[in-house]
Design an enzyme around this catalytic site. Sequence first.
Site, PDB file in Angstrom:
ATOM      1  N   LYS A   1      26.797  -8.259   3.813  1.00 40.60           N
ATOM      2  CA  LYS A   1      28.655  -8.220   2.575  1.00 40.60           C
ATOM      3  C   LYS A   1      28.333  -7.416   2.049  1.00 40.60           C
ATOM      4  CE  LYS A   1      30.171 -13.122   2.066  1.00 40.60           C
ATOM      5  NZ  LYS A   1      28.966 -13.663   1.538  1.00 40.60           N
TER       6      LYS A   1
ATOM      7  N   ASN B   1      37.822 -12.117  -1.274  1.00 44.16           N
ATOM      8  CA  ASN B   1      37.742 -11.795  -2.150  1.00 44.16           C
ATOM      9  C   ASN B   1      39.172 -11.259  -2.463  1.00 44.16           C
ATOM     10  OD1 ASN B   1      35.905 -14.535  -3.209  1.00 44.16           O
ATOM     11  ND2 ASN B   1      35.121 -12.099  -3.332  1.00 44.16           N
TER      12      ASN B   1
ATOM     13  N   ASP C   1      25.399 -17.062   6.476  1.00 42.37           N
ATOM     14  CA  ASP C   1      26.219 -16.084   5.868  1.00 42.37           C
ATOM     15  C   ASP C   1      25.447 -15.485   4.799  1.00 42.37           C
ATOM     16  OD1 ASP C   1      28.868 -15.321   4.436  1.00 42.37           O
ATOM     17  OD2 ASP C   1      28.502 -15.954   2.595  1.00 42.37           O
TER      18      ASP C   1
ATOM     19  N   SER D   1      32.405 -22.623  -1.322  1.00 41.36           N
ATOM     20  CA  SER D   1      32.199 -23.312  -2.062  1.00 41.36           C
ATOM     21  C   SER D   1      33.192 -24.535  -2.380  1.00 41.36           C
ATOM     22  CB  SER D   1      32.841 -22.858  -3.121  1.00 41.36           C
ATOM     23  OG  SER D   1      32.046 -21.454  -3.973  1.00 41.36           O
ATOM     24  N   SER D   2      33.304 -24.609  -0.434  1.00 37.27           N
ATOM     25  CA  SER D   2      33.816 -25.696   0.171  1.00 37.27           C
ATOM     26  C   SER D   2      33.988 -27.308  -0.850  1.00 37.27           C
ATOM     27  CB  SER D   2      33.677 -26.610   1.990  1.00 37.27           C
ATOM     28  OG  SER D   2      34.130 -25.165   1.944  1.00 37.27           O
ATOM     29  N   PHE D   3      32.662 -27.763  -1.614  1.00 40.36           N
ATOM     30  CA  PHE D   3      33.093 -28.683  -2.287  1.00 40.36           C
ATOM     31  C   PHE D   3      33.263 -28.601  -3.842  1.00 40.36           C
ATOM     32  CE2 PHE D   3      28.735 -29.157   0.825  1.00 40.36           C
ATOM     33  CZ  PHE D   3      30.039 -30.110   1.455  1.00 40.36           C
ATOM     34  N   GLY D   4      33.798 -27.683  -4.021  1.00 41.65           N
ATOM     35  CA  GLY D   4      34.520 -27.144  -4.965  1.00 41.65           C
ATOM     36  C   GLY D   4      33.899 -26.667  -6.589  1.00 41.65           C
TER      37      GLY D   4
ATOM     38  N   GLU E   1      24.954 -26.512 -10.163  1.00 45.16           N
ATOM     39  CA  GLU E   1      23.806 -25.624 -10.459  1.00 45.16           C
ATOM     40  C   GLU E   1      23.678 -24.730 -11.735  1.00 45.16           C
ATOM     41  OE1 GLU E   1      23.399 -25.816  -6.017  1.00 45.16           O
ATOM     42  OE2 GLU E   1      24.043 -24.126  -5.844  1.00 45.16           O
TER      43      GLU E   1
ATOM     44  N   TYR F   1      22.593 -11.463  -2.289  1.00 44.62           N
ATOM     45  CA  TYR F   1      21.864 -12.620  -2.986  1.00 44.62           C
ATOM     46  C   TYR F   1      20.025 -12.447  -2.860  1.00 44.62           C
ATOM     47  CZ  TYR F   1      26.585 -14.548  -0.590  1.00 44.62           C
ATOM     48  OH  TYR F   1      27.571 -15.190  -0.187  1.00 44.62           O
TER      49      TYR F   1
ATOM     50  N   LEU G   1      22.293 -31.095   5.229  1.00 47.14           N
ATOM     51  CA  LEU G   1      21.609 -30.354   6.369  1.00 47.14           C
ATOM     52  C   LEU G   1      22.627 -30.594   7.748  1.00 47.14           C
ATOM     53  CD1 LEU G   1      18.631 -27.765   6.894  1.00 47.14           C
ATOM     54  CD2 LEU G   1      20.702 -26.842   6.926  1.00 47.14           C
TER      55      LEU G   1
ATOM     56  N   HIS H   1      32.740  -7.244   0.151  1.00 47.90           N
ATOM     57  CA  HIS H   1      32.503  -8.528  -1.106  1.00 47.90           C
ATOM     58  C   HIS H   1      33.777  -8.951  -1.689  1.00 47.90           C
ATOM     59  CE1 HIS H   1      29.051 -11.396  -1.895  1.00 47.90           C
ATOM     60  NE2 HIS H   1      30.243 -11.678  -1.948  1.00 47.90           N
TER      61      HIS H   1
HETATM   62  P1  NAD Z   1      28.859 -25.413  -1.867  1.00 51.12           P
HETATM   63  O1  NAD Z   1      29.946 -25.331  -1.795  1.00 51.12           O
HETATM   64  O2  NAD Z   1      28.261 -24.959  -0.892  1.00 51.12           O
HETATM   65  O3  NAD Z   1      27.807 -26.694  -2.393  1.00 51.12           O
HETATM   66  C1  NAD Z   1      26.456 -26.181  -2.732  1.00 51.12           C
HETATM   67  C2  NAD Z   1      26.197 -27.246  -3.519  1.00 51.12           C
HETATM   68  O4  NAD Z   1      26.771 -28.750  -2.862  1.00 51.12           O
HETATM   69  C3  NAD Z   1      24.883 -27.720  -3.834  1.00 51.12           C
HETATM   70  O5  NAD Z   1      24.463 -28.303  -4.587  1.00 51.12           O
HETATM   71  C4  NAD Z   1      24.235 -28.359  -2.809  1.00 51.12           C
HETATM   72  O6  NAD Z   1      23.090 -29.044  -3.026  1.00 51.12           O
HETATM   73  C5  NAD Z   1      25.308 -29.930  -2.641  1.00 51.12           C
HETATM   74  N1  NAD Z   1      25.772 -30.471  -1.217  1.00 51.12           N
HETATM   75  C6  NAD Z   1      25.863 -29.574  -0.078  1.00 51.12           C
HETATM   76  N2  NAD Z   1      25.939 -30.382   1.339  1.00 51.12           N
HETATM   77  C7  NAD Z   1      25.903 -31.538   0.360  1.00 51.12           C
HETATM   78  C8  NAD Z   1      26.318 -32.624   1.004  1.00 51.12           C
HETATM   79  N3  NAD Z   1      26.455 -33.342   2.477  1.00 51.12           N
HETATM   80  N4  NAD Z   1      25.498 -34.233   0.169  1.00 51.12           N
HETATM   81  C9  NAD Z   1      25.229 -33.373  -1.368  1.00 51.12           C
HETATM   82  N5  NAD Z   1      25.336 -32.500  -1.843  1.00 51.12           N
HETATM   83  C10 NAD Z   1      25.292 -31.401  -0.520  1.00 51.12           C
HETATM   84  O7  NAD Z   1      28.426 -24.237  -2.876  1.00 51.12           O
HETATM   85  P2  NAD Z   1      28.677 -22.701  -2.833  1.00 51.12           P
HETATM   86  O8  NAD Z   1      26.628 -22.040  -2.547  1.00 51.12           O
HETATM   87  O9  NAD Z   1      29.379 -21.869  -3.857  1.00 51.12           O
HETATM   88  O10 NAD Z   1      28.914 -22.352  -1.623  1.00 51.12           O
HETATM   89  C11 NAD Z   1      28.886 -21.828  -0.095  1.00 51.12           C
HETATM   90  C12 NAD Z   1      28.797 -20.752   0.439  1.00 51.12           C
HETATM   91  O11 NAD Z   1      29.594 -19.461   0.448  1.00 51.12           O
HETATM   92  C13 NAD Z   1      27.437 -19.722  -0.564  1.00 51.12           C
HETATM   93  O12 NAD Z   1      25.937 -20.236  -0.479  1.00 51.12           O
HETATM   94  C14 NAD Z   1      28.197 -18.337   0.188  1.00 51.12           C
HETATM   95  O13 NAD Z   1      26.880 -17.873   1.580  1.00 51.12           O
HETATM   96  C15 NAD Z   1      29.546 -18.384   0.124  1.00 51.12           C
HETATM   97  N6  NAD Z   1      29.694 -17.684  -1.175  1.00 51.12           N
HETATM   98  C16 NAD Z   1      30.766 -16.574  -1.022  1.00 51.12           C
HETATM   99  C17 NAD Z   1      31.571 -15.891  -2.021  1.00 51.12           C
HETATM  100  C18 NAD Z   1      32.382 -14.457  -1.858  1.00 51.12           C
HETATM  101  O14 NAD Z   1      32.087 -13.926  -3.052  1.00 51.12           O
HETATM  102  N7  NAD Z   1      32.368 -14.184  -0.603  1.00 51.12           N
HETATM  103  C19 NAD Z   1      30.718 -16.899  -3.588  1.00 51.12           C
HETATM  104  C20 NAD Z   1      30.015 -18.098  -3.339  1.00 51.12           C
HETATM  105  C21 NAD Z   1      29.752 -18.527  -2.546  1.00 51.12           C
END
Ligand code: NAD
Length: 325
Positions: free
Chosen positions: A81, A172, A47, A220-223, A229, A52, A283, A114
């Site tokens: 995007k 969005n 993605d 942003s699955s991890f909130g 960061e 980016y 990964l 986007h």
């Molecule tokens: P994310 O929720 O994927 O979190 C990333 C963070 O979690 C990093 O700090 C990483 O080190 C940590 N992490 C990942 N895997 C882990 C693991 N297994 N154990 C411990 N820590 C872990 O965050 P994100 O980057 O906000 O979102 C993911 C992707 O979504 C982005 O890279 C992008 O491609 C997309 N995105 C899209 C939009 C949009 O507007 N469409 C906005 C934000 C993000």
Amino acid sequence: MSTPNHTLTLNNGKKMPLVGHGLWKIPNEKVADHVYNAIKAGYRLFDSACDYGNEVEAGQGIARAIKDGLVKREDLFIVSKLWNTFHEKERVEPICRKQLKDFGLDYFDLYIMHFPIALKYVDPAVRYPPGWFHDGITPTDIQLSNATIRETWEAMESLVDTGLVRSLGLSNFNCASILDLLRYAQIRPATLQIEHHPYLVQQPLIDFVNKEGITVTAYSSFGPQGYVEMDLEHAVKTPHLFENPVVKEVAKAHGKTPPQVLLRWATQQGVAVIPKSDTLPMLLDNLDAKGFDLTEEEIKKISGLDRNLRFNNPLVYFGCLPIFN
Ligand code: NAD
């Protein structure tokens, strides 16, 4: 090496991997190796976005993986995007062609609007990626364009007709703007990419788009994790989901990690995920988030953490526009 990704079938019959890799915030000098290693680990969906600023390097990683025989182009699902400054109809095809050239590709599998926000054009020769601020530095310098969403969508539909893009998506967007777009779309959006995690569940929006045949991808699955960061204050102050007692308890019950549980909570409900990993163990951890099932009770408990808490709200942070309201 992990097994190939499970896939979802989009409303145009194309298959999209359920778990991909997000490329936002990966430093340029690391992206090529990162993409190469992710492909080696079994990732097939990446993605990306103009915004980016690392599409050239991502493309280098892909090219190396293809050259080394790890994958063929058709095995991959590359997402990019359209940025907000390219919404005018005459800007859409040229910028898509530039992005493809940067990637070294002939087509994108999915091309996403986007944000539902049209900003005044910035010449890529002057600044690329253009970002949010018209002058490139002043957070209040948000200059809107008159392009409508309809104008932009119709220009994106032409990208499918010319073969530059296989599927189209939105990101969005809220329910009202999707409803409007569906009135005139000749090509229906195949996916909607939204912020989605247990603090921001948005179930009514997901139910609505699913009913319309649109697949949801969570970002942003991890909130808060992805915003910590960036030093975003309210992310830093929010309790991490990895430490949440409910998430930890479910992880322990399945012998999995909290990130795996958060990803499985989404994918088990048919929501695709694109976590951004920073290391090889991450990964592998994130790709391995499919081979187990949560109970309905566990899914409900995790969904019960909802606080309607959004982290990606740039124009609110800059004090300009509440785009999600
Ligand atoms: P994310 O929720 O994927 O979190 C990333 C963070 O979690 C990093 O700090 C990483 O080190 C940590 N992490 C990942 N895997 C882990 C693991 N297994 N154990 C411990 N820590 C872990 O965050 P994100 O980057 O906000 O979102 C993911 C992707 O979504 C982005 O890279 C992008 O491609 C997309 N995105 C899209 C939009 C949009 O507007 N469409 C906005 C934000 C993000």
